[in-house]
Design a protein around this motif. Structure first.
Motif, PDB file in Angstrom:
ATOM      1  N   GLY A 170       0.813  -1.211   0.000  1.00  0.00           N
ATOM      2  CA  GLY A 170       0.000   0.000   0.000  1.00  0.00           C
ATOM      3  C   GLY A 170       0.849   1.263   0.000  1.00  0.00           C
ATOM      4  N   LEU A 171       2.102   1.158   0.459  1.00  0.00           N
ATOM      5  CA  LEU A 171       2.968   2.331   0.524  1.00  0.00           C
ATOM      6  C   LEU A 171       3.248   2.908  -0.857  1.00  0.00           C
ATOM      7  N   ASN A 172       3.400   2.046  -1.860  1.00  0.00           N
ATOM      8  CA  ASN A 172       3.610   2.576  -3.216  1.00  0.00           C
ATOM      9  C   ASN A 172       2.389   2.410  -4.108  1.00  0.00           C
ATOM     10  N   GLU A 173       1.519   1.409  -3.832  1.00  0.00           N
ATOM     11  CA  GLU A 173       0.331   1.204  -4.660  1.00  0.00           C
ATOM     12  C   GLU A 173      -0.677   2.341  -4.491  1.00  0.00           C
ATOM     13  N   ASN A 174      -0.787   2.896  -3.280  1.00  0.00           N
ATOM     14  CA  ASN A 174      -1.783   3.939  -3.019  1.00  0.00           C
ATOM     15  C   ASN A 174      -1.301   5.325  -3.399  1.00  0.00           C
ATOM     16  N   SER A 175      -0.058   5.452  -3.822  1.00  0.00           N
ATOM     17  CA  SER A 175       0.487   6.763  -4.153  1.00  0.00           C
ATOM     18  C   SER A 175       0.044   7.188  -5.555  1.00  0.00           C
ATOM     19  N   ASP A 176      -0.024   8.474  -5.752  1.00  0.00           N
ATOM     20  CA  ASP A 176      -0.416   9.016  -7.052  1.00  0.00           C
ATOM     21  C   ASP A 176       0.619  10.060  -7.471  1.00  0.00           C
ATOM     22  N   PRO A 177       1.526   9.747  -8.430  1.00  0.00           N
ATOM     23  CA  PRO A 177       1.568   8.458  -9.142  1.00  0.00           C
ATOM     24  C   PRO A 177       2.195   7.362  -8.289  1.00  0.00           C
ATOM     25  N   ARG A 178       2.069   6.124  -8.777  1.00  0.00           N
ATOM     26  CA  ARG A 178       2.633   4.990  -8.063  1.00  0.00           C
ATOM     27  C   ARG A 178       4.147   5.129  -7.982  1.00  0.00           C
ATOM     28  N   LEU A 179       4.711   4.822  -6.810  1.00  0.00           N
ATOM     29  CA  LEU A 179       6.145   5.008  -6.596  1.00  0.00           C
ATOM     30  C   LEU A 179       6.940   3.835  -7.161  1.00  0.00           C
ATOM     31  N   SER A 180       8.030   4.149  -7.844  1.00  0.00           N
ATOM     32  CA  SER A 180       8.976   3.121  -8.268  1.00  0.00           C
ATOM     33  C   SER A 180       9.868   2.767  -7.079  1.00  0.00           C
ATOM     34  N   THR A 181      10.696   1.731  -7.269  1.00  0.00           N
ATOM     35  CA  THR A 181      11.603   1.322  -6.188  1.00  0.00           C
ATOM     36  C   THR A 181      12.565   2.452  -5.832  1.00  0.00           C
TER      37      THR A 181
END
Length: 485
Positions: free
Chosen positions: A406-417
């Motif tokens: 959820g830490l990167n999936e819920n971000s807008d835009p989605r976070l890369s590594t």
């Protein structure tokens, strides 16, 4: 005169009676017409709109299955993941054909179906197939190809087209619903004109409705209490105090009204003084997901008390899933065993990952944070998962961030590594609590208004226990260095 008056009264009564009969007949006719319209609208909703809405949702689900299959194959090289991709492509073709049949008379919806199919085909041709072909030749090169950013862009274009298709179908469904509502109001108006006892009937219905509302409210309260109880049982009520670790945790459920989260975490101190650490994410947000979450969490907890190898602990959880779960759900999980520092050896974290995001090590010396652990197979998808235990030495003050996607999936835009590691670096604090608080503060600035997934965050910071501190400075030095709770 009284005879005339009687006749007038009788005539008026006859006219009133005739008018009443006419109103009743007219009401029956209107009711019949309204009932036919309502039945037509209900039939269209049952036979066209609801199946169309279900097909669009399943279309997105099958596309996600394709993306997950390709990603799993590129990460692990396991051909079993391609079953999801192949089945998803077949199902996508069936669903688009179904949508064309359901809405064959609606040019706008048909055009949107064509757009959805074209955009998904573009993702398959330009991203999925090249990634699969490259992964079969060179997994490392395939992973670099995945990171070029084209895949998420094309897949988001497909999502947008799917959303437009769903909106078009929803708009048509809303029109039918409006038509049904108008028919309902016509029925009510006809009944008001035709039946003098409607007020009594309405009063009786209101009384019954009031009882229904009370019953519904009571049921909702019980359901909410049940859901809260279930959710509370999925997470430890309190965390153990560990003199060799500072611990900070946070849990943010997805934006759902009644859904039960599938994320979990747990910490348990063994009799030998080791600290077992678990975190994971079960697919879904329903009661079944909660049952699976409880099963995995308690299996990891129990196995961790008897096994020293985190990979073997995860294999036990995989066996438990295989024995209990038959609906194809899967679990990402990370399990680690923290061994405190001794007078002769540094602190060590043994870690195994089952399809879970790699934890991030935040060095105390100010070095750049980096991912640790070796990616492994999701739990619940393979009879013999590929799992590897890695060993990481830790210095005093080092921090480990474990989190769910959820830490990167819920971000807008989605976070890369790379973006996620940079975010963690910017949120670095002197303590585990400061790091967790600053990370969540930055996450709130990036999070979508309606979160798609839960979020669990666990920050651990190594500290030296009193038992291994040097006593060269005497008791006063020992007291000064004693960790606080």
């Amino acid at each position: 005169m009284r005879t005339l008056d009687r006749r007038n009264v009788q005539n008026r009564f006859r006219r009133a009676y005739a008018m009443l009969i006419a109103v009743v007949v007219l009401g029956v006719v209107v009711v019949g017409i309204a009932a036919d319209n309502r039945n037509d609208a209900a039939r269209a909703d049952r036979e066209r709109w609801r199946p169309g809405q279900a097909a669009t949702r399943e279309l997105l689900s099958s596309a996600i299955d394709q993306e997950t299959g390709v990603r799993g194959f590129v990460i692990t090289g396991n051909e079993r993941f391609l079953q999801s991709y192949t089945e998803g492509r077949r199902r996508t073709s069936e669903l688009t054909d179904t949508l064309r049949v359901l809405h064959r008379r609606d040019a706008e919806v048909l055009a949107t179906v064509d757009t959805v199919e074209a955009r998904l085909g573009r993702w398959q041709d330009q991203v999925a197939e090249p990634e699969i072909a490259l992964a079969r030749q060179d997994l490392g090169a395939a992973r670099e190809f995945v990171n070029d950013g084209l895949g998420p862009v094309l897949f988001e274009e497909f999502r947008a087209a799917d959303d437009a298709l769903r909106s078009a179908i929803d708009a048509r469904s809303a029109q039918e619903t409006s038509r049904r509502n108008r028919a309902f109001f016509i029925v009510v108006a006809a009944a008001l004109s035709a039946l003098s006892l409607l007020a009594v009937t309405a009063a009786a219905l209101l009384g019954r409705l009031r009882r229904w509302v009370i019953e519904l409210h009571t049921t909702e309260q019980r359901l909410r209490h049940t859901i809260d109880t279930i959710q509370a049982s999925l997470l430890p009520p309190t965390l153990p105090f560990v003199d060799t670790l500072a611990i900070a945790v946070a849990y943010l459920p997805a934006s759902t009204d009644t859904g039960v989260g599938g994320d979990f975490y747990d910490l348990m101190v063994t009799d030998e003084g080791m600290v077992n650490i678990s975190i994971g994410d079960v697919s879904g947000h329903d009661i079944h997901a909660a049952v699976i979450t409880s099963l995995v969490r308690h299996t990891l907890n129990a196995a961790g008390q008897h096994l020293d190898d985190p990979a073997e602990v995860l294999r036990w959880a995989n066996k438990a899933l295989a024995a209990q779960v038959e609906d194809g759900r899967f679990v990402t999980a990370a399990h680690g065993q923290f061994r405190p520092a001794t007078e002769t050896a540094p602190a060590v974290l043994h870690l195994a990952l089952a399809g879970h995001p790699q934890p991030i090590l935040i060095p105390a010396n100010g070095g750049r944070p980096r991912e640790i652990g070796e990616p492994g197979t999701l739990l619940g998808v393979a009879e013999v998962p590929t799992l590897t235990t890695t060993r990481t030495e830790l210095a005093e003050g080092d921090q480990i961030l474990l989190y769910t996607d959820g830490l990167n999936e819920n971000s807008d835009p989605r976070l890369s590594t790379e973006e996620l590691v940079a975010l963690v670096a910017s949120a670095r604090g002197d303590t585990a609590e400061e790091t967790a608080a600053q990370l969540l503060q930055r996450y709130e600035g990036l999070r979508l208004r309606s979160s798609r997934d839960d979020l669990a965050v666990l920050v651990l910071q190594v500290r030296v226990a009193a038992a291994v501190m040097t006593r060269s400075g005497g008791d006063a030095e020992l007291d000064r260095l004693q960790p606080t709770q």
